[in-house]
Design a protein around this motif. Structure first.
Motif, PDB file in Angstrom:
ATOM      1  N   TYR A  12       0.827  -1.205   0.000  1.00  0.00           N
ATOM      2  CA  TYR A  12       0.000   0.000   0.000  1.00  0.00           C
ATOM      3  C   TYR A  12       0.867   1.263   0.000  1.00  0.00           C
ATOM      4  N   ALA A  21      -4.416   4.763  -6.975  1.00  0.00           N
ATOM      5  CA  ALA A  21      -5.553   4.803  -6.054  1.00  0.00           C
ATOM      6  C   ALA A  21      -5.729   3.478  -5.324  1.00  0.00           C
ATOM      7  N   ALA A  22      -5.814   3.551  -3.996  1.00  0.00           N
ATOM      8  CA  ALA A  22      -6.118   2.408  -3.136  1.00  0.00           C
ATOM      9  C   ALA A  22      -7.306   2.794  -2.258  1.00  0.00           C
ATOM     10  N   PRO A  23      -8.056   1.830  -1.759  1.00  0.00           N
ATOM     11  CA  PRO A  23      -9.186   2.165  -0.882  1.00  0.00           C
ATOM     12  C   PRO A  23      -8.717   2.958   0.339  1.00  0.00           C
ATOM     13  N   ASN A  24      -9.581   3.825   0.833  1.00  0.00           N
ATOM     14  CA  ASN A  24      -9.272   4.579   2.048  1.00  0.00           C
ATOM     15  C   ASN A  24      -9.028   3.594   3.186  1.00  0.00           C
ATOM     16  N   SER A 191     -15.278   0.403  -8.360  1.00  0.00           N
ATOM     17  CA  SER A 191     -16.264   0.896  -7.415  1.00  0.00           C
ATOM     18  C   SER A 191     -17.504   1.407  -8.140  1.00  0.00           C
ATOM     19  N   ARG A 195     -14.964   4.894  -9.892  1.00  0.00           N
ATOM     20  CA  ARG A 195     -13.507   4.925  -9.910  1.00  0.00           C
ATOM     21  C   ARG A 195     -12.961   3.537  -9.593  1.00  0.00           C
ATOM     22  N   SER A 196     -11.778   3.236 -10.130  1.00  0.00           N
ATOM     23  CA  SER A 196     -11.152   1.942  -9.894  1.00  0.00           C
ATOM     24  C   SER A 196     -10.006   2.072  -8.905  1.00  0.00           C
ATOM     25  N   TYR A 197      -9.864   1.050  -8.042  1.00  0.00           N
ATOM     26  CA  TYR A 197      -8.849   1.066  -6.998  1.00  0.00           C
ATOM     27  C   TYR A 197      -8.075  -0.252  -7.016  1.00  0.00           C
ATOM     28  N   CYS A 199      -6.386  -3.078  -4.858  1.00  0.00           N
ATOM     29  CA  CYS A 199      -6.509  -3.539  -3.475  1.00  0.00           C
ATOM     30  C   CYS A 199      -5.516  -4.643  -3.137  1.00  0.00           C
TER      31      CYS A 199
END
Length: 292
Positions: A12, A21-24, A191, A195-197, A199
């Motif tokens: 991460y 972009a990574a999830p919050n 998502s 938007r794409s993340y 993970c």
């Protein structure tokens, strides 16, 4: 880099350092702490966890720090009935199970990542790169749905090829370069927010069942190796105007002249200037070949 790929916390960090972009999320390190002890600044309440003022509300995903540990939990808020869904490596046709009686308290036997749960319409996307300019993507039913694995008649997990959008192709290129892995697999969450993340990043990974992918990968790796070790086997002559890869509305499309015996795709393979579409996802009009 293999040590990095085996630690989700390090993965991460690389993602964030490279603008991917990574999830919050928050990372709760318990290295050096006694079992059950929390680090300073960590708070757990009924429907959220918080670290140093950053709050992650339920439903959230709890991932072990070790990339080798696939026992991932999803915690649900009281308003959704509470409980925990346990995700694990596939056992027969099961990949998750829901425990409605779980008290909802997080695990404290090591370091964990807590990230917001992203709704994806019930699918996960697996992306496989071969160099920074090629990415093959497949969708599968998410284990979050009901934990039942859909399989093909020959027993393999059912997957469906998908096209990446321009932003996702850039994510694929950046992941490949950031982790220094020409052959690299990673998980993408599309998502419902639009938007794409990323993970998870697995590193060395191949598609399970796709003849086209293996044909493409073999050609790319062969040309890359030849370009590095025996460039005289590749004729990388300057292509004439009628023998170039041009950008069209359908992606990169080979344009071959009748007199052009040199494959533009082979030249592209050595330079990495192509993606899956240019190698035939919209039609196999170009091929990779050794030129002597």
């Amino acid at each position: 880099m293999q040590d990095t790929l085996q630690d989700r916390r390090a993965v991460y960090k690389v993602l964030l350092d490279n603008g991917i972009a990574a999830p919050n999320h928050v990372i709760v390190n318990r290295d050096g702490l006694e079992p059950g002890q929390d680090p300073p600044g960590f708070i757990e309440e009924e429907d959220y966890v918080e670290l140093d003022g950053v709050r992650i509300d339920k439903p959230f995903v709890e991932k072990p720090a070790s990339g080798e540990d696939h026992n991932i939990h999803i915690y649900y808020p009281h308003s959704m009935g509470g409980g925990v869904k346990r995700l694990f490596r596939k056992v027969d046709n099961k990949s998750s199970c829901y425990d409605p009686n779980h008290p909802g308290t997080v695990r404290r036997d090591g370091g964990y990542i807590y990230e917001e749960f992203l709704a994806t319409g019930g699918t996960d996307v697996k992306v496989y790169t071969v160099g920074p300019r090629y990415a093959h993507a497949e969708a599968r039913k998410s284990p979050v749905v009901d934990g039942r694995v859909l399989r093909t008649p020959d027993g393999k997990e059912m997957r469906f090829p998908v096209l990446l959008n321009p932003a996702e192709k850039e994510i694929s290129r950046t992941v490949c370069l950031a982790f220094g892995q020409k052959v690299c697999g990673f998980d993408l969450l599309r998502s419902e927010k639009g938007r794409s993340y990323v993970c998870d990043v697995n590193g060395w990974s191949f598609v399970k069942n796709s003849r086209k992918y293996y044909d493409d990968a073999a050609g790319i790796l062969r040309s890359t190796i030849l370009a590095a070790l025996a460039p005289h086997h590749l004729t990388l002559a300057a292509a004439p105007a009628a023998n170039t890869l041009s950008l069209s509305g359908r992606g990169l499309t080979p344009m071959m002249s009748q007199q052009g015996s040199v494959s533009s795709a082979a030249a592209a393979a050595a330079s990495g200037a192509y993606d899956e579409e240019s190698l035939g996802i919209l039609g196999k009009s170009a091929s990779l070949q050794e030129l002597s």
